[in-house]
Design an enzyme around this catalytic site. Structure first.
Site, PDB file in Angstrom:
ATOM      1  N   SER A 142       0.799  -1.227   0.000  1.00 43.06           N
ATOM      2  CA  SER A 142       0.000   0.000   0.000  1.00 43.06           C
ATOM      3  C   SER A 142       0.829   1.274   0.000  1.00 43.06           C
ATOM      4  O   SER A 142       0.313   2.349  -0.301  1.00 43.06           O
ATOM      5  CB  SER A 142      -0.948   0.012   1.208  1.00 43.06           C
ATOM      6  N   LYS A 150       0.657   4.647   6.825  1.00 40.41           N
ATOM      7  CA  LYS A 150       0.110   5.507   5.767  1.00 40.41           C
ATOM      8  C   LYS A 150       0.791   6.873   5.847  1.00 40.41           C
ATOM      9  O   LYS A 150       1.584   7.151   6.733  1.00 40.41           O
ATOM     10  CB  LYS A 150      -1.412   5.696   5.937  1.00 40.41           C
TER      11      LYS A 150
END
Length: 239
Positions: free
Chosen positions: A56, A123
């Site tokens: 990701s 993230k």
């Protein structure tokens, strides 16, 4: 018969008390136990190792990369573009698996070597508390507080998001997104959940510091701050 008393045969002068046999037998454990305690303290308050489990964050971080996460950056000091590790259970409304005592001990030992909890995510901070984050601007870029931003950390040719959204980040919450926008279950994927995909500051474990493995990619992780973004508007009374 003399009045003087004489010591009984076989008696000896008092000697220094020796440690109990059990303590002497397990004295070798003192060194490893002290080292383990030191590692736990460093991991809890200074830096935490973490392994990248998914794609990701490509191409900034690849599957199998090993990083150190600094715990010295307070949530109030985070900037747009910082890469962070956080506990997503509250912000992303994840179910926390039940653990017995043995499982808790095993996971604690594994965490020393960089294996995070199932609810630990990595993230990039895109929206700070109070920010208005929107996708997308007329030119296709991400928009923060009315300004379209360049994001050099996403792959050339990749779109900032195939999903449209228009959010205002609540106080003490953060809007986060993965660099690999087409393969990241980030704040966008949890807009309809309790918590709205916004990560509470108290759940942020730390800011990514350096990559220490593989050795060929050893070095600081580029944070890619979005310096051109204006500050979030100050709420008016009653808002």
């Amino acid at each position: 018969m003399s009045a003087d008393t004489t010591p009984e045969q076989g008696s000896s002068a008092p000697s220094r008390t020796s440690p109990p046999t059990g303590i002497r037998r397990h004295r070798w454990l003192l060194g490893p136990a002290t080292l383990l305690l030191l590692v736990i303290l460093v991991r809890t308050f200074l830096v935490t190792p973490f392994g990248i489990p998914s794609g990701s964050m490509q191409d900034t971080l690849l599957i199998g990369d090993r990083i150190l996460v600094s715990r010295l950056t307070a949530p109030a000091d985070l900037q747009r573009g910082d890469v962070v590790v956080f506990d997503a259970s509250q912000g992303f409304n994840l179910r926390v698996p039940e653990r017995g005592l043995f499982q808790t001990f095993v996971e604690a030992a594994q965490s020393i070597f960089g294996k995070g909890q199932p609810t630990d995510y990595i993230k990039r901070v895109i929206g700070l508390p109070g920010d208005h984050v929107k996708c997308c601007a007329p030119d296709g870029r991400l928009e923060i507080n009315g300004v379209a931003v360049d994001e050099p950390y996403i792959a050339p040719g990749a779109v900032p998001s195939t999903m449209t959204f228009d959010v205002t980040v609540p106080p003490d919450r953060f809007w986060v997104m993965g660099d690999n926008r087409g393969a990241s279950a980030d704040s966008r994927a949890h807009l309809g959940d309790p918590g709205g995909g916004m990560v509470p500051g108290e759940d942020i474990i730390g800011k990514v510091w350096v990559r220490y493995w593989p050795l060929g990619r050893l070095g600081y992780v580029d944070q890619g701050q979005l310096a051109s973004v204006p500050a979030a508007p100050v709420p008016r009374n009653g808002e």
